[in-house]
Enzyme design. Sequence first.
Site, PDB file in Angstrom:
ATOM      1  N   ASP A 177      -6.919   4.280  -4.552  1.00 36.87           N
ATOM      2  CA  ASP A 177      -7.611   4.066  -3.272  1.00 36.87           C
ATOM      3  C   ASP A 177      -8.297   5.407  -2.982  1.00 36.87           C
ATOM      4  OD1 ASP A 177      -7.630   1.910  -0.936  1.00 36.87           O
ATOM      5  OD2 ASP A 177      -7.440   3.832   0.066  1.00 36.87           O
ATOM      6  N   LYS A 229       0.861  -1.184   0.000  1.00 35.42           N
ATOM      7  CA  LYS A 229       0.000   0.000   0.000  1.00 35.42           C
ATOM      8  C   LYS A 229       0.891   1.225   0.000  1.00 35.42           C
ATOM      9  CE  LYS A 229      -4.445   0.743   0.039  1.00 35.42           C
ATOM     10  NZ  LYS A 229      -5.520  -0.182  -0.351  1.00 35.42           N
TER      11      LYS A 229
HETATM   12  N1  GLU Z   1      -7.200   0.071  -3.064  1.00 37.94           N
HETATM   13  C1  GLU Z   1      -7.903  -1.117  -3.428  1.00 37.94           C
HETATM   14  C2  GLU Z   1      -7.957  -2.057  -2.243  1.00 37.94           C
HETATM   15  O1  GLU Z   1      -8.052  -1.624  -1.122  1.00 37.94           O
HETATM   16  C3  GLU Z   1      -7.408  -1.750  -4.724  1.00 37.94           C
HETATM   17  C4  GLU Z   1      -5.959  -2.055  -4.814  1.00 37.94           C
HETATM   18  C5  GLU Z   1      -5.477  -2.526  -6.195  1.00 37.94           C
HETATM   19  O2  GLU Z   1      -6.288  -2.634  -7.111  1.00 37.94           O
HETATM   20  O3  GLU Z   1      -4.284  -2.795  -6.304  1.00 37.94           O
HETATM   21  O4  GLU Z   1      -7.973  -3.262  -2.352  1.00 37.94           O
END
Ligand code: GLU
Length: 448
Positions: A169, A129
């Site tokens: 996100d 993340k």
């Molecule tokens: N931010 C999204 C999540 O919390 C997607 C992350 C992504 O597609 O890599 O899963």
Amino acid sequence: MPELHDSLSPLFDELLARNPGEREFHQAAREVLESLGPVVAMHPEYADAEVLRMLCEPERQIIFRIPWVDDRGRVQVNRGFRVEFNSALGPYKGGLRFHPSVNLGIVKFLGFEQIFKNALTGLPIGGAKGGSDFDPKGRSDAEVMRFCQSLMTELYRHMGEYTDVPAGDIGVGGRELGYLFGQYKRITNRYESGTLTGKGLSWGGSQVRTEATGYGLVFFVQEMLAAQGGSLDGMRVVVSGSGNVAIHAIEKITQLGGTVVACSDSGGYVVDDQGIDLDLVKEIKNGRRGRISEYPEARPGSRYIADGSIWDVACDVALPCATQNELDEASAGALIRNGCTVVAEGANMPCTPGAIRLFAEHGLRFAPGKAANAGGVATSALEMQQNASRDAWPFDYTEARLAGIMRGVHERCLTTAETYGSPGSYVAGANIAGFTRVADAMLAFGVV
Ligand code: GLU
């Protein structure tokens, strides 16, 4: 708080001592460790190899300065983060969040959750993340562009199709991803589609990726209801938030015969007993980048409540799709009193541990985000597949793949919960199924 297994308690104490002040990371780790007692009891090999100790330590953490110039010519300085948590199952994968609340503890909690979520999808993706404390609210497109370019000028060196694949996100959608990919392409002089997901449809993006988290959440809820012989038809639903996840959850619920009667933003919530007018929400939030308080002006009969809790609105199904810890014990109490029977997390960790405990005590069916909102990242993995094969799939086919993946996640949660002695617990099932898949790969790799 439930007790931890004897072998896990010292590990959690060590995590607290080594990561002071990272409240959300402590909360996310504690929840997983609470589920793993029966696993370490049955499989001492995980403890012997210190798999959990390794798993709690990110493989790499990058923190960097993001300087940029605002529209008035002033220099602004933000902080950028990328926590590459675990790559046992595939390249680091997870979104970027732009929000003033972003700090290392938040990014670590999100990265930690992402490991298990991604594992649970059954797809080959590791967990990561990132993001920044940059606040896009009130910023012009040009400012957002300059900020994204400055961020990417550092981040690009850590990325790659086989290394680390960011996405969106909170605060990072199509506009931001466009600026980020444009700068990546310019700096590297390579059109590497597979290095970023959530891309636009004309430049390597996948059908259904924008809708995927919200649609996937509703597919998961459909499975939860079907497991007890029910369906969404005629259900009254409350969805918090009005961002990408909330909007597409509302869309799919409505398609399946449910009625969403309330949604919100950080300022307050609207109640519309006729069913939320989604075109209006999209126009306010995406078109004008406005506030949900503008909704009743165009929709007589609806009302806006500035202070108070959206969870006071009576419903059968509650879908928290805003942000972490938005639904506490008091909110859970209100939902229970009003007859809610199903809660599924569209956001990451929106329910506090106290709320989750209350749901369990009162027999509600509760699905944690790492299962219920896995559709977003799963469709990112489908985007990576299409990029790797230089292909683009049609909408219906991609949506059917997403629905199949969510069915698989649901099934995996329930069978795993049953095997490890917590039948019906989506929390135990998700944590254990996610953990064992990652842990088995880590065991195979040895001490690396
Ligand atoms: N931010 C999204 C999540 O919390 C997607 C992350 C992504 O597609 O890599 O899963």
